[in-house]
Motif scaffolding. Structure first.
Motif, mmCIF file in Angstrom:
data_model
loop_
_atom_site.group_PDB
_atom_site.id
_atom_site.type_symbol
_atom_site.label_atom_id
_atom_site.label_comp_id
_atom_site.label_asym_id
_atom_site.label_seq_id
_atom_site.Cartn_x
_atom_site.Cartn_y
_atom_site.Cartn_z
ATOM 1 N N THR A 1 46.909 42.998 80.845
ATOM 2 C CA THR A 1 46.031 44.071 81.316
ATOM 3 C C THR A 1 44.577 43.620 81.278
ATOM 4 O OG1 THR A 1 47.581 45.634 80.312
ATOM 5 C CG2 THR A 1 45.448 46.521 80.962
ATOM 6 N N PHE A 2 43.822 43.932 82.302
ATOM 7 C CA PHE A 2 42.368 43.706 82.295
ATOM 8 C C PHE A 2 41.670 44.966 81.773
ATOM 9 C CE2 PHE A 2 43.431 40.288 85.237
ATOM 10 C CZ PHE A 2 42.573 39.292 84.807
ATOM 11 N N LEU A 3 40.704 44.755 80.876
ATOM 12 C CA LEU A 3 40.029 45.883 80.240
ATOM 13 C C LEU A 3 38.538 45.851 80.544
ATOM 14 C CD1 LEU A 3 41.788 45.214 76.827
ATOM 15 C CD2 LEU A 3 42.372 47.087 78.386
ATOM 16 N N PRO A 4 38.062 46.810 81.333
ATOM 17 C CA PRO A 4 36.626 46.851 81.634
ATOM 18 C C PRO A 4 35.847 47.288 80.397
ATOM 19 C CG PRO A 4 37.725 48.772 82.552
ATOM 20 C CD PRO A 4 38.801 47.915 81.956
ATOM 21 N N SER A 5 34.582 46.918 80.318
ATOM 22 C CA SER A 5 33.761 47.287 79.150
ATOM 23 C C SER A 5 32.987 48.566 79.399
ATOM 24 C CB SER A 5 32.786 46.155 78.842
ATOM 25 O OG SER A 5 31.965 45.912 79.971
ATOM 26 N N ASP A 6 33.175 49.179 80.573
ATOM 27 C CA ASP A 6 32.345 50.348 80.909
ATOM 28 C C ASP A 6 33.114 51.665 80.784
ATOM 29 O OD1 ASP A 6 34.080 50.088 82.989
ATOM 30 O OD2 ASP A 6 32.555 49.896 84.568
ATOM 31 N N ASN A 7 34.194 51.640 79.988
ATOM 32 C CA ASN A 7 34.976 52.855 79.724
ATOM 33 C C ASN A 7 35.721 53.409 80.928
ATOM 34 O OD1 ASN A 7 34.437 52.963 76.963
ATOM 35 N ND2 ASN A 7 32.430 53.892 77.367
ATOM 36 N N THR A 8 35.773 52.645 82.024
ATOM 37 C CA THR A 8 36.597 53.078 83.143
ATOM 38 C C THR A 8 38.041 52.622 82.883
ATOM 39 O OG1 THR A 8 36.029 51.057 84.335
ATOM 40 C CG2 THR A 8 34.686 53.013 84.793
ATOM 41 N N ALA A 9 38.938 52.977 83.779
ATOM 42 C CA ALA A 9 40.371 52.735 83.544
ATOM 43 C C ALA A 9 40.697 51.243 83.480
ATOM 44 C CB ALA A 9 41.180 53.390 84.657
ATOM 45 N N SER A 10 41.648 50.910 82.600
ATOM 46 C CA SER A 10 42.111 49.529 82.505
ATOM 47 C C SER A 10 43.038 49.240 83.685
ATOM 48 C CB SER A 10 42.821 49.302 81.177
ATOM 49 O OG SER A 10 43.939 50.151 81.089
ATOM 50 N N LEU A 11 43.301 47.938 83.907
ATOM 51 C CA LEU A 11 44.064 47.548 85.089
ATOM 52 C C LEU A 11 45.254 46.650 84.703
ATOM 53 C CD1 LEU A 11 44.019 47.523 88.296
ATOM 54 C CD2 LEU A 11 42.881 45.308 88.065
ATOM 55 N N PRO A 12 46.462 47.222 84.674
ATOM 56 C CA PRO A 12 47.630 46.393 84.362
ATOM 57 C C PRO A 12 47.921 45.476 85.559
ATOM 58 C CG PRO A 12 48.138 48.761 84.262
ATOM 59 C CD PRO A 12 46.828 48.612 84.961
ATOM 60 N N VAL A 13 48.131 44.190 85.296
ATOM 61 C CA VAL A 13 48.433 43.261 86.383
ATOM 62 C C VAL A 13 49.855 42.709 86.270
ATOM 63 C CG1 VAL A 13 46.068 42.594 86.956
ATOM 64 C CG2 VAL A 13 47.253 41.412 85.095
ATOM 65 N N LEU A 14 50.402 42.752 85.047
ATOM 66 C CA LEU A 14 51.787 42.331 84.823
ATOM 67 C C LEU A 14 52.375 43.321 83.827
ATOM 68 C CD1 LEU A 14 53.721 39.745 85.415
ATOM 69 C CD2 LEU A 14 53.166 39.131 83.057
ATOM 70 N N VAL A 15 53.496 43.927 84.186
ATOM 71 C CA VAL A 15 54.119 44.894 83.284
ATOM 72 C C VAL A 15 55.577 44.486 83.071
ATOM 73 C CG1 VAL A 15 54.762 47.312 82.926
ATOM 74 C CG2 VAL A 15 52.584 46.758 84.049
ATOM 75 N N ASN A 16 55.922 44.201 81.827
ATOM 76 C CA ASN A 16 57.280 43.752 81.495
ATOM 77 C C ASN A 16 57.756 42.630 82.413
ATOM 78 O OD1 ASN A 16 57.583 45.554 79.334
ATOM 79 N ND2 ASN A 16 58.162 47.196 80.736
#
Lengths: 459, 459
Positions: B390-405
Motif C-alpha cells: 500500500t502507498f501511504l500519502p503524508s497529507d492525510n488523504t486516502a491510502s492506495l492499495p496496489v497489491l492485495v493478497n
C-alpha cells in the motif's frame, strides 16, 4: 565524448556511454550448433511496430535434448519461472523448445499470469514435430520486462502460431539467431549473441547463446533455483550431455559468470539461465547417442564444464558491458581469501557499492571507498594491516598500488586518473595471506544515465 | 523547481532537491542540558576559511558523566573508532568530553592515524578542569570526511588549544550548540541539532544532540560495535544514568533509529553514535547523585530508553532528510513478520534498492520493484499470495492499495502519481499474517545529484 551543462549554481558534465554497437557482430554459420531452428518475431508485447518481442528456439534433433536451468531465488518468482521449474522437474531434465518474451515480465500477475505462461508453453509445444516422449509439455518459458502487468496473451499466442504457417521465419542461419537475440532485449542497447566451437574426445561440438540484462542485474542463481536480476540467458549446444551432468556443469558455470556480475545489485523475479544439449553432433554408439556424463566420462565432462563456464563468462560480461548507463567495465578481483565464498562476497560488495560505482563514473581513484565496502563484509581473522589494493590498467601499462599492507601509498594522482579514464580497468584487493582462494566479479559504473533510465522506466 | 536540458538525443529533467534550510531553527536555551560547554571552530582541516571543522563538547558536571557508544562494524575501523572504543573500555563507560573533526576521516591511515587520534584526545583532555577520576584519558574522538588521508594534526591541535585561552568560544548558549553542529557537517546542507525536555520521577531533564550524514549512510551499529555509513552523532543529557543502563538504552535506540535509515546502503569506517549522561540535573540523595539503572529503577529506565529512542529517531530522520541529492523522504513499514529482524531486513532491502529509489525520484509507483526487492530476502513460510503493498500519502488523504493478497489492483495511476509527487510518503508491505512483528525504515530517493556529488567528491 562529454558535454557540460550549468545546473543551478553547479556544473554537471554529462559523460555519454561509449559506443557499444561493435560488441554485436556477424558470426560464422559453422559456429552455430546443429539441430536448432530459431527466430525472433514482433508479437505486439512492445508497442513499437517491428520491434521483436518473442523469441522461439526449437530443437529438431531426434535425441531428446537434455535441459538444465538456474532460476532466481526471489520469493516472488514470476509465473514463467514457476512453470519452467515445474516442467523441468516433470520431464526429469529434458525439453525440446524455449519461448521467450520481452516487454512484460509476467511477474506478480496472480492466477492469470500462470494461465498465460502455460498458454505460451502449449502454443510452442504445438509447433514441435511429433515425438515418442511421454512428456506432456516440452517447452520452457521466460519473460522479462515490467512487473505487475498481465501479458497481452492473445497477441503472443497469435505470434507463436504464425510459426506453424509456411510464412514462418524459424531458421538456422545467423540472421535467425540474431532475431532471437534481439527479441530478448529490453533496455539493452545491442543484441547479445555469441557462439563457440569446441572438441571433446575428438568430436567437434558447437554452442550458441544469447542473453539480456541492462538493469536489475545482480544474479544469484543455483541449481533449479538461483539468479538475481532480470537476466535471461539461453545456451544451446549440439553436444549430448546427461541431464544431471548438464545441471552440475551449469550450476558451476553460473556461479562463476552470471552470479559474478552486477549492474545495480538487484535480484529480479525472473532471472533465468537455460541450457539445452540436443546431441545433434554427438557420436553414436550402436546407433545410439552417448551422453557425456560426470560418472562415466570425467575427463569429457570437465572439458564440457570448462567450455560452458568460459562461454557463460563471455555472455555475462556482455551484460555488464551494456549495463544501464554504464561507461566503465571494471574487473574486481579479491585474492588471499580463506574460501571462494568469502572472496566472492567481498568482490560482490565492492561491485555493488553505490559510492564505489559513482567514483568509477567520476574517474576518481577513491580506494578508501573500495576498502570501506570490502570491510562491511565480516571476515574472521582479517588483519587490516595486511590488506593491499592495486589498480590494474587494461592497456598493459604498469599497475598502481594504492594501499600496501594496510599503509596508504603516496599515490600519483595523474597516473591514477590515467588508469581510471580507460573504459576497462581492474581492481585487486589482496586480503594478505588469509588463504589462497580468489574470486572475480565484473561490474560497471553508476552514471546519470542509470538514474535517467530507471527514474522513468514505465512511461 | 525543475529545469530541462537536452542531452544528446534525450531530455533530462534535473529536479532540484526541495529547500531544506527550514529543518534547522533556533531552539530555546532552556531545552539544552545543563553542565555542558560546547563550540565549533575552524581549525583548518577544511580549506575554506571560516568553515567550522572541529567540534568540542565538555561536561562541567562534578558527577563523572556516564558514556556509551555504538561504533561501525566495518573491518577497517578508522583510528578514532579504535581509540574511542579503547578509552570507553578502560574507563568502564565514563567520559567527560568529545572532540570531533570533519573534512578528513582519519581512516586507513596506518600508524600515523592512531597517533593523530590520540593527539586529539590528549589536547582535549588538557582543556578539562582537574578531577578526582583515576582515568588517564577523558575524551572520546570522532572524525568524518575523506578516507586514506592523514589529518593536518598540528592545525587541529592548535585549534583545540585555542579553547584554553581567554578568547575561547566554549559556551552553553544556542549559538555555541549551533557552532558545534556546524562543525560536524561534510556534504550536509544544514546543521542537524535538536533538543528535548522530559521528566522522570518528577525531575525534569534535557537532552540535546547533533548528527551528520549525507552519504555512506546505512548504519549497522551495536553495543560498542555497530553502524554503517559516515554517520556521526552525539547526544548529551543532564540525566544521570549508570554506564551499563546507558549502553543498553542506546543499543535499543540505535537499532530503531540510526540502524533503520539508509541513504545509499554504505557502511562507513567511521560510523559512531555517542551519548554522555552527566547527571547535572539529577536529584541527589544524601548529597550524592542517584543514577537511573535498569536493575533498581525499571520504570525510570524505560522512560529514559523511550525518550532516547524517540530523540534518536528524530536525529536519524534528519540525516535521511538531508541525504545526498535527496528529493523524497520515504517511510518503509514492513508488518505481519514472524520476527522484528526479518521485518527489519526486508525494510532495509527495499530502502537500499537502487531501482526502488530511482523510481521514487521519477515519482513512479513501480511497486513491482518494491516487491522484487522484498523478495530477495529469504523468509521461511512466506506465501506470495498473502502479500499486500500500500502507498501511504503524508497529507492525510486516502491510502492506495496496489497489491492485495498477491493480486495486483487496477491502480489509478493519476492518484499514484499524486502521492509520489509529495515530498513525504510511505509504503507498507504486509507479509500477510506470518506474525505480528513490524519494523520501520526511513529512506530517500536516488537522484542525478547523488551521482554528481559522489562522482566528484574528492576534488
Amino acid at each position: 565524448m562529454s558535454r557540460v551543462f550549468r545546473r543551478f549554481s553547479s556544473t554537471i558534465t554529462l559523460k555519454a556511454a561509449p559506443p557499444k554497437a561493435h560488441f554485436h557482430r556477424a558470426l560464422p554459420a559453422s559456429s552455430f550448433p546443429k539441430g536448432y531452428l530459431v527466430t525472433g518475431i514482433h508479437a505486439g508485447v512492445k508497442k513499437k511496430p517491428d520491434v521483436l518481442d518473442v523469441a522461439l528456439i526449437v530443437s529438431t534433433s531426434d535425441h531428446p535434448a537434455a535441459a538444465a536451468a538456474c532460476f532466481t531465488r526471489n520469493a516472488f518468482k514470476a509465473a514463467p519461472v514457476v512453470v519452467s521449474e515445474q516442467i523441468l522437474t516433470q520431464n526429469r531434465g529434458r525439453a525440446r523448445a524455449v519461448v521467450v518474451n520481452s516487454g512484460c515480465a509476467n511477474a506478480v500477475t496472480g492466477r492469470q499470469g500462470m494461465d498465460d505462461a502455460w498458454a505460451m508453453v502449449r502454443e510452442t509445444d504445438a509447433l514441435l514435430p511429433p515425438s515418442t516422449s511421454p512428456a506432456e509439455n516440452h517447452t520452457l518459458v521466460m519473460s522479462t520486462g515490467v512487473i505487475g502487468q498481465n501479458l497481452p496473451i492473445s497477441k503472443i499466442v497469435q505470434g507463436i502460431r504464425s510459426q506453424a504457417t509456411p510464412a514462418r521465419s524459424l531458421a538456422s542461419d545467423f540472421s535467425a539467431w540474431e532475431r532471437a537475440a534481439q527479441a530478448f532485449m529490453t533496455t539493452d542497447t545491442f543484441p547479445k549473441l555469441r557462439s563457440r566451437v569446441f572438441t571433446i574426445n575428438g568430436t567437434e561440438y558447437r554452442m550458441a547463446g544469447m542473453d539480456k540484462g541492462a538493469g536489475m542485474i545482480h544474479p544469484n542463481m543455483g541449481p533449479s533455483n538461483a539468479l538475481h536480476a532480470t537476466l535471461l540467458g539461453c545456451i544451446l549446444t549440439d553436444a549430448a550431455v546427461s541431464p544431471q551432468s548438464l545441471q552440475n556443469a551449469l550450476t558451476y558455470a553460473v556461479e562463476r559468470s552470471f552470479n559474478s556480475i552486477s549492474v545495480d545489485g538487484e535480484m529480479s523475479t525472473n532471472d533465468t539461465i537455460l541450457v539445452l544439449a540436443n546431441g545433434a553432433a554427438a557420436a553414436k554408439h550402436d546407433g545410439k547417442v552417448v551422453e557425456i556424463d560426470e560418472e562415466t566420462d570425467k575427463e569429457g565432462f570437465e572439458i564440457f564444464k570448462s567450455e560452458l563456464t568460459q562461454f557463460a563468462v563471455e555472455l555475462a560480461q556482455l551484460v555488464v558491458r551494456d549495463g544501464e548507463g554504464a561507461t566503465k567495465f571494471v574487473t574486481v578481483n579479491v585474492k588471499g581469501a580463506p574460501t571462494y565464498e568469502i572472496a566472492h562476497r567481498i568482490a560482490s560488495r565492492i561491485s555493488t557499492s553505490a559510492l564505489v560505482k559513482t567514483a568509477f563514473y567520476g574517474e576518481d581513484a577513491n580506494w578508501g571507498r573500495i576498502l570501506s565496502a570490502a570491510g562491511s563484509i565480516s571476515v574472521p581473522g582479517l588483519n587490516p594491516d595486511k590488506v593491499s589494493v592495486t589498480f590494474l590498467p587494461s592497456d598493459n601499462t604498469a599497475s598502481l598500488p594504492v594501499l600496501v599492507n594496510g599503509e596508504p601509498e603516496s599515490v600519483d594522482e595523474v597516473r591514477a586518473k590515467e588508469i581510471l579514464s580507460l573504459e576497462d580497468f581492474g581492481i585487486c584487493v589482496d586480503l594478505g595471506g588469509l588463504g589462497n582462494e580468489e574470486a572475480t566479479y565484473w561490474t560497471c559504473d553508476f552514471s546519470y544515465d542509470y538514474v535517467r533510465i530507471n527514474g522513468d522506466y514505465r512511461s
